[in-house]
Design a protein around this motif. Structure first.
Motif, PDB file in Angstrom:
ATOM      1  N   ALA A  11       0.850  -1.185   0.000  1.00 49.75           N
ATOM      2  CA  ALA A  11       0.000   0.000   0.000  1.00 49.75           C
ATOM      3  C   ALA A  11       0.887   1.237   0.000  1.00 49.75           C
ATOM      4  O   ALA A  11       2.107   1.145   0.158  1.00 49.75           O
ATOM      5  CB  ALA A  11      -0.911   0.020   1.230  1.00 49.75           C
ATOM      6  N   VAL A  12       0.256   2.396  -0.160  1.00 49.22           N
ATOM      7  CA  VAL A  12       0.924   3.650   0.115  1.00 49.22           C
ATOM      8  C   VAL A  12       0.682   3.982   1.579  1.00 49.22           C
ATOM      9  O   VAL A  12      -0.463   3.992   2.039  1.00 49.22           O
ATOM     10  CB  VAL A  12       0.428   4.790  -0.785  1.00 49.22           C
ATOM     11  CG1 VAL A  12       1.130   6.101  -0.429  1.00 49.22           C
ATOM     12  CG2 VAL A  12       0.673   4.450  -2.252  1.00 49.22           C
ATOM     13  N   TYR A  13       1.742   4.240   2.305  1.00 46.05           N
ATOM     14  CA  TYR A  13       1.665   4.539   3.729  1.00 46.05           C
ATOM     15  C   TYR A  13       1.820   6.037   3.941  1.00 46.05           C
ATOM     16  O   TYR A  13       2.788   6.643   3.471  1.00 46.05           O
ATOM     17  CB  TYR A  13       2.756   3.789   4.493  1.00 46.05           C
ATOM     18  CG  TYR A  13       2.474   2.315   4.649  1.00 46.05           C
ATOM     19  CD1 TYR A  13       2.201   1.772   5.905  1.00 46.05           C
ATOM     20  CD2 TYR A  13       2.469   1.472   3.551  1.00 46.05           C
ATOM     21  CE1 TYR A  13       1.932   0.423   6.048  1.00 46.05           C
ATOM     22  CE2 TYR A  13       2.192   0.120   3.687  1.00 46.05           C
ATOM     23  CZ  TYR A  13       1.927  -0.403   4.941  1.00 46.05           C
ATOM     24  OH  TYR A  13       1.656  -1.743   5.091  1.00 46.05           O
ATOM     25  N   TYR A  14       0.861   6.631   4.655  1.00 50.06           N
ATOM     26  CA  TYR A  14       0.836   8.070   4.893  1.00 50.06           C
ATOM     27  C   TYR A  14       0.992   8.358   6.379  1.00 50.06           C
ATOM     28  O   TYR A  14       0.146   7.958   7.183  1.00 50.06           O
ATOM     29  CB  TYR A  14      -0.477   8.685   4.413  1.00 50.06           C
ATOM     30  CG  TYR A  14      -0.701   8.585   2.925  1.00 50.06           C
ATOM     31  CD1 TYR A  14      -0.186   9.555   2.065  1.00 50.06           C
ATOM     32  CD2 TYR A  14      -1.433   7.547   2.376  1.00 50.06           C
ATOM     33  CE1 TYR A  14      -0.391   9.475   0.701  1.00 50.06           C
ATOM     34  CE2 TYR A  14      -1.641   7.460   1.010  1.00 50.06           C
ATOM     35  CZ  TYR A  14      -1.122   8.428   0.176  1.00 50.06           C
ATOM     36  OH  TYR A  14      -1.330   8.346  -1.180  1.00 50.06           O
ATOM     37  N   CYS A  15       2.046   9.052   6.724  1.00 46.85           N
ATOM     38  CA  CYS A  15       2.263   9.481   8.094  1.00 46.85           C
ATOM     39  C   CYS A  15       1.314  10.625   8.437  1.00 46.85           C
ATOM     40  O   CYS A  15       0.952  11.429   7.571  1.00 46.85           O
ATOM     41  CB  CYS A  15       3.714   9.920   8.272  1.00 46.85           C
ATOM     42  SG  CYS A  15       4.143  10.521   9.914  1.00 46.85           S
ATOM     43  N   PHE A  16       0.903  10.709   9.706  1.00 47.40           N
ATOM     44  CA  PHE A  16       0.023  11.793  10.123  1.00 47.40           C
ATOM     45  C   PHE A  16       0.394  12.297  11.508  1.00 47.40           C
ATOM     46  O   PHE A  16       1.034  11.607  12.297  1.00 47.40           O
ATOM     47  CB  PHE A  16      -1.447  11.355  10.108  1.00 47.40           C
ATOM     48  CG  PHE A  16      -1.798  10.348  11.163  1.00 47.40           C
ATOM     49  CD1 PHE A  16      -1.771   8.993  10.886  1.00 47.40           C
ATOM     50  CD2 PHE A  16      -2.167  10.753  12.440  1.00 47.40           C
ATOM     51  CE1 PHE A  16      -2.104   8.055  11.857  1.00 47.40           C
ATOM     52  CE2 PHE A  16      -2.503   9.828  13.417  1.00 47.40           C
ATOM     53  CZ  PHE A  16      -2.464   8.472  13.126  1.00 47.40           C
ATOM     54  N   LEU A  17      -0.059  13.517  11.775  1.00 47.68           N
ATOM     55  CA  LEU A  17       0.061  14.161  13.074  1.00 47.68           C
ATOM     56  C   LEU A  17      -1.258  14.840  13.378  1.00 47.68           C
ATOM     57  O   LEU A  17      -1.819  15.526  12.529  1.00 47.68           O
ATOM     58  CB  LEU A  17       1.189  15.197  13.068  1.00 47.68           C
ATOM     59  CG  LEU A  17       1.173  16.249  14.187  1.00 47.68           C
ATOM     60  CD1 LEU A  17       1.482  15.600  15.527  1.00 47.68           C
ATOM     61  CD2 LEU A  17       2.159  17.365  13.883  1.00 47.68           C
ATOM     62  N   GLY A  18      -1.752  14.675  14.586  1.00 44.49           N
ATOM     63  CA  GLY A  18      -2.977  15.343  14.963  1.00 44.49           C
ATOM     64  C   GLY A  18      -3.179  15.370  16.450  1.00 44.49           C
ATOM     65  O   GLY A  18      -2.409  14.782  17.221  1.00 44.49           O
ATOM     66  N   ALA A  19      -4.215  16.088  16.860  1.00 45.12           N
ATOM     67  CA  ALA A  19      -4.614  16.077  18.259  1.00 45.12           C
ATOM     68  C   ALA A  19      -5.284  14.757  18.617  1.00 45.12           C
ATOM     69  O   ALA A  19      -5.280  14.352  19.778  1.00 45.12           O
ATOM     70  CB  ALA A  19      -5.557  17.243  18.541  1.00 45.12           C
TER      71      ALA A  19
ATOM     72  N   VAL B 267      -6.826  10.894  16.229  1.00 45.21           N
ATOM     73  CA  VAL B 267      -6.846  10.261  14.912  1.00 45.21           C
ATOM     74  C   VAL B 267      -7.955  10.811  14.025  1.00 45.21           C
ATOM     75  O   VAL B 267      -7.891  10.664  12.801  1.00 45.21           O
ATOM     76  CB  VAL B 267      -6.960   8.729  15.025  1.00 45.21           C
ATOM     77  CG1 VAL B 267      -5.712   8.142  15.674  1.00 45.21           C
ATOM     78  CG2 VAL B 267      -8.206   8.337  15.807  1.00 45.21           C
ATOM     79  N   ASN B 268      -8.951  11.443  14.609  1.00 49.96           N
ATOM     80  CA  ASN B 268     -10.003  12.078  13.826  1.00 49.96           C
ATOM     81  C   ASN B 268      -9.838  13.594  13.754  1.00 49.96           C
ATOM     82  O   ASN B 268     -10.734  14.296  13.283  1.00 49.96           O
ATOM     83  CB  ASN B 268     -11.386  11.720  14.375  1.00 49.96           C
ATOM     84  CG  ASN B 268     -11.585  12.196  15.791  1.00 49.96           C
ATOM     85  OD1 ASN B 268     -10.635  12.406  16.533  1.00 49.96           O
ATOM     86  ND2 ASN B 268     -12.840  12.359  16.186  1.00 49.96           N
ATOM     87  N   LEU B 269      -8.708  14.100  14.202  1.00 52.81           N
ATOM     88  CA  LEU B 269      -8.383  15.528  14.145  1.00 52.81           C
ATOM     89  C   LEU B 269      -6.965  15.681  13.618  1.00 52.81           C
ATOM     90  O   LEU B 269      -6.080  16.212  14.287  1.00 52.81           O
ATOM     91  CB  LEU B 269      -8.527  16.174  15.520  1.00 52.81           C
ATOM     92  CG  LEU B 269      -9.931  16.276  16.100  1.00 52.81           C
ATOM     93  CD1 LEU B 269      -9.874  16.746  17.539  1.00 52.81           C
ATOM     94  CD2 LEU B 269     -10.779  17.219  15.261  1.00 52.81           C
ATOM     95  N   ILE B 270      -6.745  15.222  12.401  1.00 52.43           N
ATOM     96  CA  ILE B 270      -5.418  15.228  11.807  1.00 52.43           C
ATOM     97  C   ILE B 270      -5.077  16.617  11.291  1.00 52.43           C
ATOM     98  O   ILE B 270      -5.874  17.255  10.600  1.00 52.43           O
ATOM     99  CB  ILE B 270      -5.324  14.181  10.690  1.00 52.43           C
ATOM    100  CG1 ILE B 270      -5.483  12.784  11.292  1.00 52.43           C
ATOM    101  CG2 ILE B 270      -3.997  14.292   9.953  1.00 52.43           C
ATOM    102  CD1 ILE B 270      -5.586  11.681  10.272  1.00 52.43           C
ATOM    103  N   ARG B 271      -3.884  17.082  11.605  1.00 49.72           N
ATOM    104  CA  ARG B 271      -3.427  18.419  11.213  1.00 49.72           C
ATOM    105  C   ARG B 271      -2.436  18.388  10.058  1.00 49.72           C
ATOM    106  O   ARG B 271      -2.396  19.320   9.256  1.00 49.72           O
ATOM    107  CB  ARG B 271      -2.791  19.116  12.416  1.00 49.72           C
ATOM    108  CG  ARG B 271      -3.737  19.328  13.585  1.00 49.72           C
ATOM    109  CD  ARG B 271      -3.030  19.991  14.750  1.00 49.72           C
ATOM    110  NE  ARG B 271      -3.919  20.153  15.905  1.00 49.72           N
ATOM    111  CZ  ARG B 271      -4.733  21.179  16.085  1.00 49.72           C
ATOM    112  NH1 ARG B 271      -4.777  22.165  15.198  1.00 49.72           N
ATOM    113  NH2 ARG B 271      -5.508  21.246  17.162  1.00 49.72           N
ATOM    114  N   SER B 272      -1.615  17.348   9.973  1.00 49.93           N
ATOM    115  CA  SER B 272      -0.571  17.276   8.954  1.00 49.93           C
ATOM    116  C   SER B 272      -0.461  15.862   8.413  1.00 49.93           C
ATOM    117  O   SER B 272      -0.648  14.894   9.145  1.00 49.93           O
ATOM    118  CB  SER B 272       0.791  17.702   9.526  1.00 49.93           C
ATOM    119  OG  SER B 272       0.760  19.021  10.020  1.00 49.93           O
TER     120      SER B 272
END
Length: 117
Positions: A91-99, A101-106
């Motif tokens: 798959a394509v793996y996408y890193c995330f950052l958020g407050a 998991v349902n409030l992703i900022r980046s």
């Protein structure tokens, strides 16, 4: 806003390992959560793993026991160690950052993981 740069994807045969990295461009306020979603053609986006600023982790059932997520706060980097890879992990793996998991900022730019059988 915080920028995320991820790396470590590639082609590996079944049973092999890869280590993904996701580095933040600046310091991150706490509390927060970081991790990876993945998406394969024809499949729904799936939360693979997440780790909070306090060190708590969560994994998809499909990767438990095979993947390990960790973070190095000094380097502002999160890692995903992927062992015993299976073709269905492709798959394509996408890193995330958020407050949360349902409030992703980046989001990271994505990295392709391909597991051959």
């Amino acid at each position: 806003q915080v920028q995320l740069v991820e790396s470590g994807g590639g082609l590996v045969q079944a049973g092999g390992s890869l280590r993904l990295s996701c580095a933040a461009s600046r310091s991150i306020l706490s509390p927060n959560v970081m991790g990876w979603y993945r998406q394969a053609p024809g499949k729904e986006r799936e939360l693979v793993a997440a780790i909070t600023s306090g060190g708590s982790t969560n994994y998809a059932d499909s990767v438990k026991g095979r993947f390990t997520i960790s973070r190095d706060n000094a380097k502002k980097t999160v890692y995903l160690q992927m062992n015993s890879l299976k073709p269905e992990d492709s798959a394509v793996y996408y890193c995330f950052l958020g407050a949360a998991v349902n409030l992703i900022r980046s989001w990271g730019q994505g990295t392709q993981v391909t597991v051959s059988s």
